[in-house]
Write a protein that holds these residues in place. Sequence first.
Motif, PDB file in Angstrom:
ATOM      1  N   ALA A  34      27.165 -29.108  15.140  1.00 40.47           N
ATOM      2  CA  ALA A  34      27.439 -29.828  13.893  1.00 40.47           C
ATOM      3  C   ALA A  34      28.926 -29.866  13.564  1.00 40.47           C
ATOM      4  N   THR A  35      29.629 -28.767  13.759  1.00 41.95           N
ATOM      5  CA  THR A  35      31.047 -28.699  13.409  1.00 41.95           C
ATOM      6  C   THR A  35      31.812 -27.945  14.480  1.00 41.95           C
ATOM      7  N   MET A  36      33.096 -28.280  14.606  1.00 44.11           N
ATOM      8  CA  MET A  36      34.026 -27.554  15.466  1.00 44.11           C
ATOM      9  C   MET A  36      35.360 -27.478  14.740  1.00 44.11           C
ATOM     10  N   CYS A  37      35.921 -26.268  14.713  1.00 45.91           N
ATOM     11  CA  CYS A  37      37.161 -26.055  13.962  1.00 45.91           C
ATOM     12  C   CYS A  37      38.046 -25.063  14.716  1.00 45.91           C
ATOM     13  N   VAL A  38      39.313 -25.430  14.923  1.00 48.51           N
ATOM     14  CA  VAL A  38      40.302 -24.537  15.526  1.00 48.51           C
ATOM     15  C   VAL A  38      41.186 -24.000  14.407  1.00 48.51           C
ATOM     16  N   GLU A  39      41.240 -22.686  14.261  1.00 54.04           N
ATOM     17  CA  GLU A  39      42.007 -22.074  13.183  1.00 54.04           C
ATOM     18  C   GLU A  39      42.848 -20.922  13.716  1.00 54.04           C
ATOM     19  N   SER A  40      43.942 -20.661  13.018  1.00 53.71           N
ATOM     20  CA  SER A  40      44.843 -19.571  13.377  1.00 53.71           C
ATOM     21  C   SER A  40      44.403 -18.299  12.668  1.00 53.71           C
ATOM     22  N   MET A  41      44.334 -17.201  13.426  1.00 55.49           N
ATOM     23  CA  MET A  41      43.860 -15.934  12.888  1.00 55.49           C
ATOM     24  C   MET A  41      44.828 -14.816  13.262  1.00 55.49           C
ATOM     25  N   GLU A  42      44.579 -13.630  12.715  1.00 60.62           N
ATOM     26  CA  GLU A  42      45.334 -12.425  13.061  1.00 60.62           C
ATOM     27  C   GLU A  42      44.366 -11.265  13.216  1.00 60.62           C
ATOM     28  N   PHE A  43      44.700 -10.328  14.110  1.00 62.34           N
ATOM     29  CA  PHE A  43      43.907  -9.118  14.221  1.00 62.34           C
ATOM     30  C   PHE A  43      44.827  -7.950  14.542  1.00 62.34           C
ATOM     31  N   ALA A  44      44.339  -6.761  14.218  1.00 62.18           N
ATOM     32  CA  ALA A  44      45.105  -5.535  14.439  1.00 62.18           C
ATOM     33  C   ALA A  44      44.545  -4.844  15.677  1.00 62.18           C
ATOM     34  N   PRO A  45      45.202  -4.975  16.827  1.00 63.72           N
ATOM     35  CA  PRO A  45      44.629  -4.430  18.065  1.00 63.72           C
ATOM     36  C   PRO A  45      44.535  -2.909  18.101  1.00 63.72           C
ATOM     37  N   TRP A  46      45.367  -2.217  17.291  1.00 65.45           N
ATOM     38  CA  TRP A  46      45.365  -0.751  17.329  1.00 65.45           C
ATOM     39  C   TRP A  46      44.613  -0.129  16.159  1.00 65.45           C
ATOM     40  N   ASP A  47      44.075  -0.945  15.259  1.00 61.25           N
ATOM     41  CA  ASP A  47      43.389  -0.422  14.080  1.00 61.25           C
ATOM     42  C   ASP A  47      41.947  -0.062  14.455  1.00 61.25           C
ATOM     43  N   LEU A 102      55.859  15.911  15.407  1.00 61.46           N
ATOM     44  CA  LEU A 102      54.545  15.434  14.971  1.00 61.46           C
ATOM     45  C   LEU A 102      54.671  14.376  13.875  1.00 61.46           C
ATOM     46  N   GLY A 103      55.664  14.534  13.014  1.00 59.83           N
ATOM     47  CA  GLY A 103      55.868  13.530  11.970  1.00 59.83           C
ATOM     48  C   GLY A 103      56.289  12.185  12.544  1.00 59.83           C
ATOM     49  N   ILE A 104      57.203  12.220  13.536  1.00 60.69           N
ATOM     50  CA  ILE A 104      57.619  10.971  14.185  1.00 60.69           C
ATOM     51  C   ILE A 104      56.440  10.321  14.900  1.00 60.69           C
ATOM     52  N   ARG A 105      55.630  11.160  15.565  1.00 55.45           N
ATOM     53  CA  ARG A 105      54.458  10.636  16.269  1.00 55.45           C
ATOM     54  C   ARG A 105      53.461   9.997  15.296  1.00 55.45           C
ATOM     55  N   ALA A 106      53.226  10.643  14.155  1.00 57.34           N
ATOM     56  CA  ALA A 106      52.320  10.097  13.146  1.00 57.34           C
ATOM     57  C   ALA A 106      52.845   8.771  12.593  1.00 57.34           C
ATOM     58  N   ALA A 107      54.168   8.674  12.405  1.00 59.24           N
ATOM     59  CA  ALA A 107      54.756   7.428  11.904  1.00 59.24           C
ATOM     60  C   ALA A 107      54.624   6.310  12.931  1.00 59.24           C
ATOM     61  N   MET A 108      54.791   6.615  14.203  1.00 61.36           N
ATOM     62  CA  MET A 108      54.655   5.600  15.252  1.00 61.36           C
ATOM     63  C   MET A 108      53.217   5.082  15.328  1.00 61.36           C
ATOM     64  N   ILE A 109      52.249   5.994  15.231  1.00 60.00           N
ATOM     65  CA  ILE A 109      50.847   5.578  15.271  1.00 60.00           C
ATOM     66  C   ILE A 109      50.517   4.715  14.060  1.00 60.00           C
ATOM     67  N   ALA A 110      51.023   5.104  12.898  1.00 60.86           N
ATOM     68  CA  ALA A 110      50.769   4.312  11.687  1.00 60.86           C
ATOM     69  C   ALA A 110      51.372   2.915  11.795  1.00 60.86           C
ATOM     70  N   ALA A 111      52.569   2.818  12.396  1.00 61.10           N
ATOM     71  CA  ALA A 111      53.195   1.502  12.566  1.00 61.10           C
ATOM     72  C   ALA A 111      52.383   0.621  13.515  1.00 61.10           C
ATOM     73  N   LYS A 112      51.853   1.227  14.584  1.00 59.80           N
ATOM     74  CA  LYS A 112      51.022   0.445  15.510  1.00 59.80           C
ATOM     75  C   LYS A 112      49.731  -0.007  14.849  1.00 59.80           C
ATOM     76  N   ILE A 113      49.135   0.850  14.036  1.00 58.56           N
ATOM     77  CA  ILE A 113      47.886   0.488  13.358  1.00 58.56           C
ATOM     78  C   ILE A 113      48.105  -0.699  12.425  1.00 58.56           C
ATOM     79  N   ARG A 114      49.265  -0.764  11.785  1.00 61.52           N
ATOM     80  CA  ARG A 114      49.548  -1.855  10.848  1.00 61.52           C
ATOM     81  C   ARG A 114      49.983  -3.144  11.551  1.00 61.52           C
ATOM     82  N   ARG A 115      50.281  -3.088  12.847  1.00 60.27           N
ATOM     83  CA  ARG A 115      50.776  -4.262  13.554  1.00 60.27           C
ATOM     84  C   ARG A 115      49.685  -5.323  13.666  1.00 60.27           C
TER      85      ARG A 115
END
Length: 219
Positions: A34-47, A102-115
């Motif tokens: 019935a319908t076909m639609c191409v749309e732009s999306m975003e996803f968080a690959p590390w979340d 450990l703090g730097i590592r936690a910040a890096m993981i958090a940044a990847k999760i938000r990407r």
Amino acid sequence: MDRQTLDMEGARHGEISAASLQLGDDTIAIRRIATMCVESMEFAPWDMPRNRQSQRLHATLCVANLFFALAALAWWGLMPNKPSSTVALFIAGVLLLLGIFLGIRAAMIAAKIRRREPYYRLTIGTSDARQIPIVDDNRDVLIKIRDIVRHKMDTGDTETVGEFDLNLDIVDLKLPKAAQPAARSPARPELAPGSDDPEILFDADEEEAVAAAQLKSAS
């Protein structure tokens, strides 16, 4: 770290047959689209839950190490003349460095999760209220698949078949004979310079007849 892929967002390969579209375990009749639609999306690959748990663990250990490092520094400051103060200073330095790591590592993981990463989704809706997505990071490939399906819907074409694999950006189609390019005709021999008519070739029987006529006229 675990990473999501586009396969988790929708179909990545399928088959276009004479009257249906096969996407994974889903089969869609072309006449029911019935319908076909191409749309732009975003996803968080590390979340992902495991990555979020790892980030929380690193942050907790960072805070714990910094706390005990400050306690050891306080012991060294309050009792500088005791032998244990030197040991406390050493432990404070180790815990402080470990806490910073450990703090730097936690910040890096958090940044990847938000990407966020962009991708495109071709959503095919059917007359029975199903919506089946095809996803890829190349919009042109999805447009090509949409145009093929739309052509089959509009014309009732049952000869155009094929398959696609978006992991390789491949859309392999078998076109009907009417759409294939016609074979070129063989080139005609060129005329010799200065001649007006093409060269006439005789077969063996005609040459024998001409020779017999010449002998008869000579006698």
